[in-house]
Design a protein around this motif. Structure first.
Motif, PDB file in Angstrom:
ATOM      1  N   ARG A 165      14.875 -49.041  40.753  1.00  0.00           N
ATOM      2  CA  ARG A 165      14.024 -50.190  40.455  1.00  0.00           C
ATOM      3  C   ARG A 165      14.510 -50.847  39.168  1.00  0.00           C
ATOM      4  NH1 ARG A 165      12.931 -48.548  44.811  1.00  0.00           N
ATOM      5  NH2 ARG A 165      10.874 -48.242  45.780  1.00  0.00           N
ATOM      6  N   SER A 166      13.809 -51.900  38.765  1.00  0.00           N
ATOM      7  CA  SER A 166      14.209 -52.638  37.554  1.00  0.00           C
ATOM      8  C   SER A 166      14.181 -51.756  36.311  1.00  0.00           C
ATOM      9  CB  SER A 166      13.305 -53.861  37.362  1.00  0.00           C
ATOM     10  OG  SER A 166      11.941 -53.473  37.323  1.00  0.00           O
ATOM     11  N   ALA A 198      20.502 -56.289  36.920  1.00  0.00           N
ATOM     12  CA  ALA A 198      19.469 -57.148  37.503  1.00  0.00           C
ATOM     13  C   ALA A 198      20.086 -58.043  38.567  1.00  0.00           C
ATOM     14  CB  ALA A 198      18.802 -57.986  36.425  1.00  0.00           C
ATOM     15  N   VAL A 205      16.613 -62.300  43.678  1.00  0.00           N
ATOM     16  CA  VAL A 205      15.710 -61.190  43.969  1.00  0.00           C
ATOM     17  C   VAL A 205      15.264 -61.252  45.432  1.00  0.00           C
ATOM     18  CG1 VAL A 205      13.439 -60.208  43.459  1.00  0.00           C
ATOM     19  CG2 VAL A 205      14.912 -60.997  41.590  1.00  0.00           C
ATOM     20  N   LYS A 225      12.405 -59.964  47.632  1.00  0.00           N
ATOM     21  CA  LYS A 225      11.081 -59.346  47.600  1.00  0.00           C
ATOM     22  C   LYS A 225      10.779 -58.534  48.855  1.00  0.00           C
ATOM     23  CE  LYS A 225       9.822 -60.940  43.592  1.00  0.00           C
ATOM     24  NZ  LYS A 225       9.667 -59.982  42.457  1.00  0.00           N
ATOM     25  N   ASP A 271      15.071 -55.918  43.333  1.00  0.00           N
ATOM     26  CA  ASP A 271      15.196 -56.454  41.969  1.00  0.00           C
ATOM     27  C   ASP A 271      16.527 -56.102  41.322  1.00  0.00           C
ATOM     28  OD1 ASP A 271      12.686 -57.629  41.976  1.00  0.00           O
ATOM     29  OD2 ASP A 271      11.705 -55.805  41.272  1.00  0.00           O
TER      30      ASP A 271
END
Length: 588
Positions: free
Chosen positions: A13-14, A79, A83, A85, A91
């Motif tokens: 994840r981020s 990053a 993005v 979703k 992300d």
């Protein structure tokens, strides 16, 4: 995590941006944009996007590596500019610094990414590739979760899991057995169990009280959309000192919980589920597996047509045929072509046609002209017809009319858009006849389960017409699919001998075919009862899959063949000699 990976492909994840990580999996998809190559790397847990710069020494390597090759990437989590979703890992992406190929894939016979539009036979031949697809993979994972939850729910209710034998004796339980020749006992055969029926009853005699098992069952049956040829799995259960209602409570808690927890937004009927006697189900729904998502109900119209004025149906009623009616709500203003379509369908099914009365805004239509005003009012009151409704009539021999009316009910429900497809409708079908008449021979046969206790016990067997005897047998039905079958068992030897005698089996047959169980009953058997919900069908319903093979990890095809493992297949002469078998196959 280990030398192959520090994380899974569904994990990052981020919060992980800046970390150096190692991922391993299959190349799911590649996109070459000239200066950049994006690779979706997939494993059991998900997909992570990985990026290669054209200036990298790895660019040509990854570009020339086929999709579905197994690789290992190491690089920095960065990053993602665009993005996504729709992805849990959307992300971030991995800027790959090193790459290792663990297994190079050949040209694929079927595609893993994208829509599965290949013939089913090809999908089953390469089932290991088919299982990599997200939908099928997800189906199998849901199956595993459901089975785990079933086990938990049964254990919470005091049940213990036991394993019963796979090699057993052949017994007349309705379907064909799969037979296994014995090398040590020449000329004799084992059978694979159609169900653990006798063994689970023997466990009750042995004093184990509450049994369950995720049981494999083997039946040499023809395949259907909701039945896999060869083998299937069921949640098999049995309990001592139990009534029919005790079984209902256990199954309703277990299966009700399963449907509530895995319904994925659909509404679920809550326990206690409605009880429908078999004969009522056949009259009202034309089936002992009624789909209650359709609110339409069939009604007996025989008495109405005894002297109605409509000669065709009056004659049918007077000649002993049965008449049925189905009210079609708000269908009174449908064009004649709507009703003609059902009339044509009845003729296709060799049922002679159908009649109707429609109460439209412009007056009555159909066979209403044959009825007096008084008879039309009687029609409305008898069948519950309102202004704006229509009612369809059909007639035929009592052996076929219910089943035909059931087909019309479902067809009419679909045509009128009445099915509630966003629901699970559950019910119990109860009070099955103990016996039925063979239509070809006229012989009396068991209708459901030969091990069931007749309602009324020995007295019913001695004094009643066999076709009037009801049994403590029951099925749980969901959305028109038989999901579970069970019974209160016949645990008394004298009643079992008599029940089989009525079906044409003398005591020696019972002793030979069911010797283990009948002998056990002679040494003290508790009253006991059980049921067995089908696991494959449960998953099929939860996922709304039309074909049962898509919820089974390695299914057979429609010809009962495993195309991947090439089974069944020929064996060597030596193997046959060891089994004392000679083949005599006549060419068709």
């Amino acid at each position: 995590m280990n030398k192959y990976r520090t994380h899974t492909c569904g994990e990052l994840r981020s919060a992980d941006i800046g970390k150096t990580v190692k991922l391993a999996g299959w190349i799911h998809r590649k996109r070459n944009l000239g200066n950049l190559c994006f690779v979706d790397l997939r494993d059991h847990y998900g997909i992570t996007q990985c990026v290669f710069d054209s200036s990298s020494d790895l660019f040509d390597l990854v570009e020339n590596t086929r999709v579905e090759s197994v690789v290992e990437f190491e690089g920095e989590v960065i990053a993602r500019e665009s993005v996504n979703k729709n992805m849990p890992t959307g992300d971030i992406e991995i800027k790959v610094a090193t790459m290792k190929i663990h297994s190079e894939a050949d040209v694929l016979p079927i595609q893993v990414a994208g829509v599965a539009d290949e013939p089913e036979e090809l999908r089953l031949k390469y089932r290991f590739l088919d299982l990599r697809r997200e939908k099928i993979h997800s189906n199998i994972m849901l199956r595993s979760k459901v089975i785990a939850r079933m086990r938990q729910l049964m254990q919470e209710q005091g049940f213990t899991e036991y394993q019963t034998p796979i090699l057993t004796a052949s017994s007349p339980e309705g379907a064909r057995d799969f037979l296994v020749p014995s090398r040590i006992n020449p000329g004799k055969f084992y059978a694979l169990p159609q169900a653990p029926q006798q063994f689970k009853q023997l466990l009750m005699v042995s004093g184990f009280d509450r049994y369950f098992q995720i049981a494999p069952c083997f039946r040499d049956e023809d395949p259907r959309a909701d039945r896999s040829p060869g083998e299937f799995y069921q949640l098999d259960m049995e309990m001592s000192f139990a009534t029919q209602e005790d079984v209902f409570n256990v199954i309703e808690h277990t299966m009700g919980s399963i449907f509530n927890e895995f319904a994925n937004g659909k509404t679920v009927d809550q326990a206690p589920f409605v009880h429908i006697p078999f004969r009522e189900a056949m009259l009202k729904y034309g089936s002992d597996k009624p789909d209650l998502r359709n609110p339409l109900v069939i009604q007996d119209a025989t008495a109405f047509f005894s002297n109605s004025g409509f000669g065709v149906y009056d004659t049918k009623a007077q000649n002993g045929e049965q008449l049925r009616a189905i009210v079609a709500p708000s269908a009174g203003d449908k064009p004649r072509s709507f009703f003609d379509k059902f009339d044509a369908y009845a003729k296709e099914e060799n049922m002679g046609g159908m009649a109707y009365v429609a109460f439209s805004a412009n007056g009555t239509k159909g066979i209403a002209k044959f009825f007096s005003e008084e008879k039309l009012n009687e029609l409305k009151n008898t069948f519950g017809v309102n202004e704006g409704d229509a009612v369809l009539f059909m007639g035929g021999d009592k052996k076929v009319i219910n089943k035909f009316a059931g087909k019309v009910r479902n067809k009419l429900g679909e045509e009128l858009g009445l099915f509630d497809y966003n629901s699970f409708k559950l019910c119990w079908i109860v009070d099955f006849p103990m016996y039925e008449e063979n239509e070809e021979t006229g012989a009396v046969e068991f209708s459901h389960n030969p091990f069931s206790m007749p309602q009324g016990g020995m007295d019913a067997l001695l004094t009643k017409d066999p076709l009037d005897i009801l049994a403590y047998q029951y099925d749980m039905v969901c959305n028109g699919v038989e999901l579970a079958s069970g019974a209160v068992r016949n645990h008394k030897p004298e009643i079992m001998y008599k029940a089989f005698e009525i079906a044409g089996y003398d005591n020696s047959v019972v002793d030979n075919k069911f010797g283990g169980m009948i002998n056990a009953f002679k040494y003290g058997a508790p009253p006991h009862a059980g049921a067995a919900p089908g696991i494959d069908r449960t998953i099929m319903l939860l996922l709304d899959e039309p074909i049962i093979r898509d919820v089974i990890i390695f299914p057979l095809n429609g010809k009962a063949q495993d195309l991947m493992m090439q089974a069944p297949n020929m064996v060597t002469e030596k193997q046959l000699e060891e089994l004392h078998i000679k083949l005599d196959i006549k060419e068709k």
